[in-house]
Design a protein around this motif. Structure first.
Motif, PDB file in Angstrom:
ATOM      1  N   ALA A  43      45.905  22.951  85.844  1.00 51.78           N
ATOM      2  CA  ALA A  43      46.186  24.268  85.836  1.00 51.78           C
ATOM      3  C   ALA A  43      47.812  24.712  85.869  1.00 51.78           C
ATOM      4  CB  ALA A  43      45.534  25.003  86.775  1.00 51.78           C
ATOM      5  N   ALA A  44      48.425  23.909  87.042  1.00 50.11           N
ATOM      6  CA  ALA A  44      49.771  24.333  87.432  1.00 50.11           C
ATOM      7  C   ALA A  44      50.577  23.598  86.415  1.00 50.11           C
ATOM      8  CB  ALA A  44      49.983  23.743  88.713  1.00 50.11           C
ATOM      9  N   ASN A  45      50.105  22.727  85.669  1.00 49.52           N
ATOM     10  CA  ASN A  45      50.894  21.927  84.752  1.00 49.52           C
ATOM     11  C   ASN A  45      50.669  22.423  82.959  1.00 49.52           C
ATOM     12  OD1 ASN A  45      52.949  19.760  85.999  1.00 49.52           O
ATOM     13  ND2 ASN A  45      51.368  20.153  87.215  1.00 49.52           N
ATOM     14  N   GLY A  46      50.133  23.437  82.957  1.00 44.82           N
ATOM     15  CA  GLY A  46      50.051  24.190  81.804  1.00 44.82           C
ATOM     16  C   GLY A  46      48.760  23.729  80.872  1.00 44.82           C
ATOM     17  N   PHE A  47      47.771  23.243  81.523  1.00 42.24           N
ATOM     18  CA  PHE A  47      46.566  22.596  80.630  1.00 42.24           C
ATOM     19  C   PHE A  47      45.540  24.049  80.954  1.00 42.24           C
ATOM     20  CE2 PHE A  47      48.550  18.788  81.271  1.00 42.24           C
ATOM     21  CZ  PHE A  47      48.433  18.196  80.129  1.00 42.24           C
ATOM     22  N   ASP A  48      44.903  23.977  79.621  1.00 46.17           N
ATOM     23  CA  ASP A  48      43.655  24.837  79.838  1.00 46.17           C
ATOM     24  C   ASP A  48      42.277  24.155  80.395  1.00 46.17           C
ATOM     25  OD1 ASP A  48      44.984  27.081  78.978  1.00 46.17           O
ATOM     26  OD2 ASP A  48      44.318  26.328  76.715  1.00 46.17           O
ATOM     27  N   VAL A  49      42.083  24.544  81.707  1.00 41.01           N
ATOM     28  CA  VAL A  49      41.076  23.713  82.449  1.00 41.01           C
ATOM     29  C   VAL A  49      39.643  24.172  82.332  1.00 41.01           C
ATOM     30  CG1 VAL A  49      40.511  22.968  84.856  1.00 41.01           C
ATOM     31  CG2 VAL A  49      42.759  23.272  84.392  1.00 41.01           C
ATOM     32  N   VAL A  50      38.523  23.458  81.953  1.00 41.84           N
ATOM     33  CA  VAL A  50      37.223  23.512  82.092  1.00 41.84           C
ATOM     34  C   VAL A  50      36.661  22.661  83.195  1.00 41.84           C
ATOM     35  CG1 VAL A  50      35.331  23.225  80.549  1.00 41.84           C
ATOM     36  CG2 VAL A  50      37.429  23.409  79.594  1.00 41.84           C
ATOM     37  N   GLU A  51      35.879  23.568  83.964  1.00 37.80           N
ATOM     38  CA  GLU A  51      35.493  23.286  85.160  1.00 37.80           C
ATOM     39  C   GLU A  51      34.097  22.666  84.804  1.00 37.80           C
ATOM     40  OE1 GLU A  51      34.117  24.562  89.772  1.00 37.80           O
ATOM     41  OE2 GLU A  51      35.238  25.669  88.625  1.00 37.80           O
ATOM     42  N   PRO A  52      33.688  21.301  85.108  1.00 32.77           N
ATOM     43  CA  PRO A  52      32.457  20.475  84.752  1.00 32.77           C
ATOM     44  C   PRO A  52      31.191  21.157  85.263  1.00 32.77           C
ATOM     45  CG  PRO A  52      33.535  19.261  86.278  1.00 32.77           C
ATOM     46  CD  PRO A  52      34.622  20.580  85.976  1.00 32.77           C
ATOM     47  N   ALA A  53      30.184  21.365  84.577  1.00 34.56           N
ATOM     48  CA  ALA A  53      28.893  21.255  85.415  1.00 34.56           C
ATOM     49  C   ALA A  53      27.967  20.068  85.675  1.00 34.56           C
ATOM     50  CB  ALA A  53      28.228  22.544  84.297  1.00 34.56           C
ATOM     51  N   GLU A  54      28.492  19.092  84.776  1.00 35.44           N
ATOM     52  CA  GLU A  54      27.817  17.833  85.042  1.00 35.44           C
ATOM     53  C   GLU A  54      28.554  16.788  85.651  1.00 35.44           C
ATOM     54  OE1 GLU A  54      24.567  17.972  84.050  1.00 35.44           O
ATOM     55  OE2 GLU A  54      24.819  19.613  82.797  1.00 35.44           O
ATOM     56  N   VAL A  55      27.827  15.933  86.243  1.00 34.05           N
ATOM     57  CA  VAL A  55      28.685  14.720  86.854  1.00 34.05           C
ATOM     58  C   VAL A  55      29.274  13.871  85.728  1.00 34.05           C
ATOM     59  CG1 VAL A  55      28.246  12.424  88.503  1.00 34.05           C
ATOM     60  CG2 VAL A  55      27.277  14.658  89.027  1.00 34.05           C
TER      61      VAL A  55
END
Length: 292
Positions: free
Chosen positions: A117-129
């Motif tokens: 996130a701090a380096n410009g990426f759009d972050v998707v938090e995972p629900a799955e392992v």
């Protein structure tokens, strides 16, 4: 540097080097204090200084080849952060975060997502392992996805939804090869017309169940099939830029196969980090998309 000199391809195929951007983490806190794979033996002493020296050689090699390398700060108490490939999976500026299977590594997930996130990426938090690029490999437009020991089958569905790409599920059956990147090496990202002729992957057949072996044979009929001996020394846990392939010096058969296909092998010893169950690719996460 002599190891970077090109050799004349035996096949007459001219391999094309492509620029890469990687994320790495200095192994300042490297040790083996727990065991979550067959390579890890806490009773065996580790040499942090030697791990740092070997890691530095890999870092310097990437820079010498013209690639960009970003660094994430190591965190005390998280010795496996050096294996950045497990920290996420990134395509076109989107970072699908990792959700680790074992409690010892769980805190790494948020640390990597904060960096993305701090380096410009759009972050998707995972629900799955899932364990990031350890089990997800991009080949052309297709995501090869591993399961059996770490990432779950549900994460294959989730990664496909995140990136809108075809996902091909492959099942690992040998606990020594617990991540997909220990049993498959992506040598060239090209897939489709001409892709098979360029031998864009190498793999270890015996690391997979019969169904997965059949899929790999059908999709990649001209891929390099690596011997059990070369697989057992983490020969496939390697990094390629389409021309130069950085591999374990003990994978001598794989080295010969690469030369026959027109690649330039660069032999690099990461034996100390293998005590934690990781090699060249484990220490290397590809950053695709976001502006530096």
């Amino acid at each position: 540097m002599s190891t970077h000199e090109s050799v004349a391809p035996a096949t007459g195929t001219e391999r094309i080097q492509q620029h890469r951007r990687y994320l790495m983490c200095r192994p300042e806190h490297f040790t083996v204090s727990y065991s979550i794979n067959p390579w890890m033996e806490p009773s065996r002493p580790t040499d942090t200084a030697r791990a740092l020296q070997q890691w530095q050689t890999l870092y310097d090699t990437y820079l010498a080849l013209g690639h960009d390398v970003d660094l994430i700060d190591p965190i005390d108490g998280l010795p496996d952060m050096v294996y950045t490939a497990n920290g996420g999976f990134l395509i076109d500026g989107v970072a699908y975060g990792a959700k680790f299977r074992f409690a010892e590594r769980v805190p790494e997930g948020p640390a990597f997502m904060e960096w993305f996130a701090a380096n410009g990426f759009d972050v998707v938090e995972p629900a799955e392992v899932n364990e990031g690029e350890g089990d997800f490999l991009l080949v052309g437009q297709t995501i090869l996805a591993g399961t059996g020991f770490r990432s779950t089958g549900d994460s294959h569905r989730e990664v496909g939804e995140v990136f809108g790409r075809e996902v091909v599920s492959l099942t690992l059956t040998d606990p020594r090869f617990y991540h997909l990147d220990t049993a498959i090496a992506v040598l060239d990202p090209v897939e489709g017309p001409g892709g098979a002729e360029r031998a864009n992957i190498a793999y270890l057949p015996n690391a997979f169940d019969e169904r997965s072996q059949a899929i790999l044979r059908e999709r990649y009929p001209d891929a390099i099939q690596v011997s059990d001996a070369d697989g057992a020394v983490f020969g496939l846990n390697s990094a390629s830029d389409g021309r130069n392939a950085i591999i374990s010096p003990r994978a001598t058969g794989f080295e010969a196969q690469l030369r026959e296909r027109g690649y330039t092998p660069i032999m690099l010893d990461l034996s100390e980090l293998l005590l934690g169950g990781g090699g060249i690719k484990c220490c290397t996460l590809e950053l695709r998309g976001a502006v530096r």
